[in-house]
Design a protein around this motif. Structure first.
Motif, PDB file in Angstrom:
ATOM      1  N   ARG A   4      -0.576  -0.733 -19.908  1.00  0.00           N
ATOM      2  CA  ARG A   4       1.038  -0.531 -19.508  1.00  0.00           C
ATOM      3  C   ARG A   4       1.835  -1.470 -20.508  1.00  0.00           C
ATOM      4  NH1 ARG A   4       2.303   0.239 -13.294  1.00  0.00           N
ATOM      5  NH2 ARG A   4       4.568   0.304 -13.683  1.00  0.00           N
ATOM      6  N   ARG A  49       7.818   1.931 -17.075  1.00  0.00           N
ATOM      7  CA  ARG A  49       7.826   1.697 -15.742  1.00  0.00           C
ATOM      8  C   ARG A  49       7.551   0.269 -15.168  1.00  0.00           C
ATOM      9  NH1 ARG A  49       3.173   4.395 -14.005  1.00  0.00           N
ATOM     10  NH2 ARG A  49       2.660   3.930 -16.221  1.00  0.00           N
ATOM     11  N   PRO A  50       8.555  -0.262 -14.694  1.00  0.00           N
ATOM     12  CA  PRO A  50       8.526  -1.821 -14.308  1.00  0.00           C
ATOM     13  C   PRO A  50       7.623  -1.718 -13.173  1.00  0.00           C
ATOM     14  CG  PRO A  50      10.667  -0.915 -13.453  1.00  0.00           C
ATOM     15  CD  PRO A  50      10.183   0.281 -14.230  1.00  0.00           C
ATOM     16  N   HIS A  53       5.514  -5.155  -8.449  1.00  0.00           N
ATOM     17  CA  HIS A  53       5.123  -5.906  -7.678  1.00  0.00           C
ATOM     18  C   HIS A  53       5.337  -7.422  -8.490  1.00  0.00           C
ATOM     19  CE1 HIS A  53       3.501  -3.394  -4.671  1.00  0.00           C
ATOM     20  NE2 HIS A  53       3.082  -2.606  -5.788  1.00  0.00           N
ATOM     21  N   MET A  54       5.317  -7.239  -9.746  1.00  0.00           N
ATOM     22  CA  MET A  54       5.576  -8.457 -10.559  1.00  0.00           C
ATOM     23  C   MET A  54       7.122  -8.764 -10.263  1.00  0.00           C
ATOM     24  SD  MET A  54       2.792  -9.173 -12.017  1.00  0.00           S
ATOM     25  CE  MET A  54       2.295  -9.195 -10.239  1.00  0.00           C
ATOM     26  N   TYR A 360      -2.908  -5.014   3.713  1.00  0.00           N
ATOM     27  CA  TYR A 360      -2.170  -6.198   3.315  1.00  0.00           C
ATOM     28  C   TYR A 360      -1.026  -6.386   4.177  1.00  0.00           C
ATOM     29  CZ  TYR A 360      -5.853  -6.396   0.202  1.00  0.00           C
ATOM     30  OH  TYR A 360      -7.102  -6.442  -0.438  1.00  0.00           O
TER      31      TYR A 360
ATOM     32  N   ILE B  52      -3.007  -8.786  -2.932  1.00  0.00           N
ATOM     33  CA  ILE B  52      -3.632  -8.245  -3.998  1.00  0.00           C
ATOM     34  C   ILE B  52      -3.001  -7.881  -5.202  1.00  0.00           C
ATOM     35  CG2 ILE B  52      -3.276  -5.712  -3.381  1.00  0.00           C
ATOM     36  CD1 ILE B  52      -6.275  -5.336  -3.837  1.00  0.00           C
ATOM     37  N   HIS B  53      -1.543  -7.768  -4.877  1.00  0.00           N
ATOM     38  CA  HIS B  53      -0.799  -7.418  -6.197  1.00  0.00           C
ATOM     39  C   HIS B  53      -0.677  -8.639  -7.348  1.00  0.00           C
ATOM     40  CE1 HIS B  53      -0.191  -3.328  -4.525  1.00  0.00           C
ATOM     41  NE2 HIS B  53       0.534  -3.875  -3.461  1.00  0.00           N
ATOM     42  N   MET B  54      -0.797  -9.715  -6.383  1.00  0.00           N
ATOM     43  CA  MET B  54      -0.692 -10.991  -7.182  1.00  0.00           C
ATOM     44  C   MET B  54      -2.232 -11.236  -7.782  1.00  0.00           C
ATOM     45  SD  MET B  54       2.217 -12.139  -7.029  1.00  0.00           S
ATOM     46  CE  MET B  54       2.539 -10.531  -7.298  1.00  0.00           C
ATOM     47  N   ILE B  57      -2.996  -9.342 -11.324  1.00  0.00           N
ATOM     48  CA  ILE B  57      -2.510  -9.679 -12.711  1.00  0.00           C
ATOM     49  C   ILE B  57      -3.383 -10.539 -13.373  1.00  0.00           C
ATOM     50  CG2 ILE B  57      -0.046  -9.203 -12.521  1.00  0.00           C
ATOM     51  CD1 ILE B  57       0.421 -12.016 -11.891  1.00  0.00           C
ATOM     52  N   GLU B  93      -3.468  -0.195 -11.109  1.00  0.00           N
ATOM     53  CA  GLU B  93      -3.804   0.014 -12.676  1.00  0.00           C
ATOM     54  C   GLU B  93      -3.908  -1.465 -13.251  1.00  0.00           C
ATOM     55  OE1 GLU B  93      -0.780   1.389 -15.111  1.00  0.00           O
ATOM     56  OE2 GLU B  93       0.919   0.316 -13.916  1.00  0.00           O
ATOM     57  N   ASN B  94      -3.303  -2.377 -12.644  1.00  0.00           N
ATOM     58  CA  ASN B  94      -3.668  -3.635 -13.088  1.00  0.00           C
ATOM     59  C   ASN B  94      -5.180  -4.340 -12.958  1.00  0.00           C
ATOM     60  OD1 ASN B  94      -0.817  -3.995 -13.599  1.00  0.00           O
ATOM     61  ND2 ASN B  94      -0.666  -4.433 -11.523  1.00  0.00           N
ATOM     62  N   VAL B  97     -10.827  -1.164 -13.681  1.00  0.00           N
ATOM     63  CA  VAL B  97     -12.064  -0.192 -13.098  1.00  0.00           C
ATOM     64  C   VAL B  97     -12.348   0.871 -14.166  1.00  0.00           C
ATOM     65  CG1 VAL B  97     -12.632   1.078 -11.351  1.00  0.00           C
ATOM     66  CG2 VAL B  97     -11.211  -0.766 -10.739  1.00  0.00           C
ATOM     67  N   LEU B 314      -8.621   6.608  -0.478  1.00  0.00           N
ATOM     68  CA  LEU B 314      -8.934   5.367   0.325  1.00  0.00           C
ATOM     69  C   LEU B 314     -10.419   5.121  -0.078  1.00  0.00           C
ATOM     70  CD1 LEU B 314      -7.779   6.697   3.858  1.00  0.00           C
ATOM     71  CD2 LEU B 314      -6.824   4.958   2.558  1.00  0.00           C
ATOM     72  N   LYS B 317      -9.648   2.840  -2.861  1.00  0.00           N
ATOM     73  CA  LYS B 317      -8.933   1.856  -2.657  1.00  0.00           C
ATOM     74  C   LYS B 317     -10.132   0.804  -1.914  1.00  0.00           C
ATOM     75  CE  LYS B 317      -4.914   0.888   0.287  1.00  0.00           C
ATOM     76  NZ  LYS B 317      -5.406   0.250   1.557  1.00  0.00           N
ATOM     77  N   GLU B 321     -10.887  -3.240  -3.035  1.00  0.00           N
ATOM     78  CA  GLU B 321     -10.657  -4.382  -2.284  1.00  0.00           C
ATOM     79  C   GLU B 321     -11.816  -5.136  -1.870  1.00  0.00           C
ATOM     80  OE1 GLU B 321      -8.377  -2.334   0.784  1.00  0.00           O
ATOM     81  OE2 GLU B 321      -6.807  -2.484  -0.310  1.00  0.00           O
ATOM     82  N   TYR B 325     -12.384  -8.735  -2.899  1.00  0.00           N
ATOM     83  CA  TYR B 325     -12.368 -10.001  -1.702  1.00  0.00           C
ATOM     84  C   TYR B 325     -13.663  -9.798  -0.699  1.00  0.00           C
ATOM     85  CZ  TYR B 325      -7.436 -10.011  -3.010  1.00  0.00           C
ATOM     86  OH  TYR B 325      -6.197 -10.108  -3.766  1.00  0.00           O
ATOM     87  N   TYR B 360       5.760   4.451  -9.243  1.00  0.00           N
ATOM     88  CA  TYR B 360       5.272   3.617 -10.237  1.00  0.00           C
ATOM     89  C   TYR B 360       3.692   4.022 -10.899  1.00  0.00           C
ATOM     90  CZ  TYR B 360       9.125   1.045  -8.879  1.00  0.00           C
ATOM     91  OH  TYR B 360      10.291   0.975  -8.604  1.00  0.00           O
ATOM     92  N   LYS B 362       1.386   7.010 -12.667  1.00  0.00           N
ATOM     93  CA  LYS B 362       1.755   7.871 -13.610  1.00  0.00           C
ATOM     94  C   LYS B 362       2.282   9.190 -13.298  1.00  0.00           C
ATOM     95  CE  LYS B 362      -1.726   8.234 -16.122  1.00  0.00           C
ATOM     96  NZ  LYS B 362      -2.792   7.856 -16.641  1.00  0.00           N
TER      97      LYS B 362
END
Lengths: 362, 362
Positions: A4, A49-50, A53-54, A360, B52-54, B57, B93-94, B97, B314, B317, B321, B325, B360, B362
């Motif tokens: 990205r 696309r920003p 989450h960041m 979450y 998870i978003h943190m 990255i 996407e971060n 996979v 799902l 996802k 996860e 974790y 966010y 595609k």
DNA sequence: CTGTTAGCGCATTCAC
DNA sequence: GTGAATGCGCTAACAG
């Protein structure tokens, strides 16, 4: 599977620093016209696309958002919308949002006016409106516009306003569908009873009017000649309904199906059960707790859902995104209609309560 | 509205460093028993939920996941599941996979065996299985277990296996519902035709068997005496179907409703239209492009959807996860059933294609 | 008007 | 076995 594009990349391409790109993305002024043009063209070119989450971890600003809608008790339609709003706040919990709520009596236009009036006092960053009275809502929106406060609608759109977006079911199709369903399951040639609440000021809710139109058009298009009777009903004085229904059914003895165009279907469904009136098909709208219960017991045959939770969720989500990025959002967001029966209602509820939520979230 | 608890907070409370807490959360060894106990008890106590978003990255590892399922063409059922998987990859996407896909011929058990065999060669971190043949799938799962590779099912569960989770509709209720729907709209006393594909090795698909059970039980519970006829049908030689149907309807002239327990409902729906056979009610399952088209034209009366896209989403996802974790996930994930009519199908498709997706992605 | 820097929560790496 | 340091993409505050 290319990586990205980041702000840093944009900055390098444009020959400026990341800080400048950030300022342009968020429109917080103080950039030269030239930089702005170059960066914006690159943003478009690479379809930047920003990563929200960041963004969210470093964002400091607190947003104040108002939700103004009809009052509700537990398990009612408008509560679902509110729950969806809360859910969005959980998903984007890293972003600081204060969501206030103001409610009005949806059966009293004067009460609505007052609430709208007082909602104009504080300075909100945006407003989510659940509209009932067309005229009053229009007036409210006009004043919001003067104050430069963006707003979105949930449940239904209001003509001659300029919301950022609205999140709604297609009420016309909803009524059209209800007519088709009742005809597909009821005995041919019988009459149909319709329930539609009246309000102080003798104005039906926006959504109910649209449903009625859809219902009538299905009848016309298919040249259905069944007689339609309006069933008297009071939302504000529920204790009077039994007598109203008694009178209605003693006067009309050829009713084969009932369609309820507002969320109070359980009232008549429970009445029919209590009076042991069989062979009456019933189609209603809205997955309130009371309606779900009646559906499950078999007192309602089909129940139409409008995904109110999702409406609220999307409204808040889009608003947050708009406030942060000024992203142009799609104005008309029409959600699909759910058709529920006693066989599917349990799975539907469980899923919405559990799996649907992100792990979450709270 | 208290702030979310961070790793740093846990570390402070436990009197250790953030690094140690992180090692414990991800189970990458090298921590003293004492630290582990203290930290884990605090994690439980404060109900720590990682962000998870943190995580994503800073995550470096690449996960290899396999999707093995029946082959599909565009617009078919299994493609929707695959699309859902892709969607999850976009949302996360971060996280790096690699998702491989292997497909087998769902009408040929021998082909399935071969594919399962070769799927065991590479070392995947996890596998998503779309099962058709019970026995072969069990064998495959047994070998995966020996290799310590976790797996999840989509579409349906398989008994006597130990998946991490499965994402499925309740096929029994689906069949039960289809029976109720066909009865509610067809003329009383008419016969019912059922379509159910046969496979090489004479084994019906898992899901089809369950639907058949549900269908039969509804008949029994409601003491419905309508005759049920099996409509002959070939999935592998579609050109032979017209003749099969011709023969069937010349022998059975009292059919009032048709129920299709697999995703090929459009075949009979289009046949009925072509032959101008009116007054025949049709209830089918699966929102394939062909079925949606037939529904829209009015050749199918009710179409049952199983949210395959959401199942795939799902599954991926939850797998992501879990891999990150080791979170204990709910094993049985039963998704609700959608009931679609020609009135609602357009809104449903549009919404799934557009609004449903996160901005966010595609 | 713009570049630089610090810090958000987290995983990882490197010393100790 | 463990703490401290670094960097991920992004925003905000500051210095120029």
């Amino acid at each position: 599977m290319q990586k990205r594009i980041r702000i840093k990349d944009i900055a390098r391409m444009a020959g400026v620093s990341a800080g400048t790109v950030d300022r342009i993305i968020h429109g917080r002024g103080s950039v030269s016209k030239k930089s702005k043009e170059v960066v914006e063209s690159i943003l478009r070119e690479v379809n930047y696309r920003p990563n929200i989450h960041m963004s969210s971890i470093s964002l400091k600003k607190t947003y104040n958002i108002l939700f103004v809608a009809p009052g509700f008790a537990e398990g009612e339609y408008w509560e679902s919308i509110y729950k969806g709003i809360q859910r969005a706040l959980n998903v984007f919990e890293n972003i600081s949002v204060n969501c206030s709520i103001m409610t009005y009596n949806q059966y009293d236009v004067y009460a609505c006016r007052e609430v709208f009036e007082s909602a104009l006092e504080p300075d909100f960053d945006a407003v989510i409106i659940g509209p009932i009275f067309q005229h009053e809502t229009r007036e409210f929106c006009r004043k919001l516009k003067m104050k430069n406060i963006p707003y979105v609608f949930v449940d239904s759109n209001v003509e001659d306003t300029s919301p950022l977006a609205y999140f709604s079911a297609n009420h016309y199709i909803s009524g059209y569908l209800m007519c088709r369903l009742i005809h597909s399951i009821m005995q041919n040639g019988k009459d149909i009873g319709i329930m539609q609440a009246m309000r102080v000021g003798n104005e039906s809710a926006n959504s109910t009017i649209l449903r009625k139109n859809g219902f009538s058009d299905y009848q016309k298009e298919n040249r259905l000649k069944n007689k339609i009777h309006r069933i008297p009903f009071s939302a504000t004085e529920p204790e009077s309904n039994e007598q109203l229904f008694n009178d209605f059914f003693s006067e009309n003895d050829n009713i084969g199906g009932i369609v309820v165009l507002n969320s109070r279907g359980y009232v008549i469904a429970n009445y029919l059960h209590k009076k042991k009136i069989k062979d009456m098909k019933v189609v209603c709208v809205d997955l309130t707790d009371a309606n779900k219960k009646a559906l499950k017991k078999g007192h309602i045959d089909f129940l139409i859902g409008q995904k109110p939770e999702r409406q609220g969720y999307l409204a808040m989500k889009f608003l947050i995104e708009h406030l942060i990025y000024k992203i142009p959002v799609k104005v008309a967001n029409i959600l699909p209609l759910d058709i529920l029966t006693r066989e599917t209602i349990d799975l539907y509820s469980e899923f919405n309560d559990l799996v649907y939520l992100d792990q979450y979230e709270k």
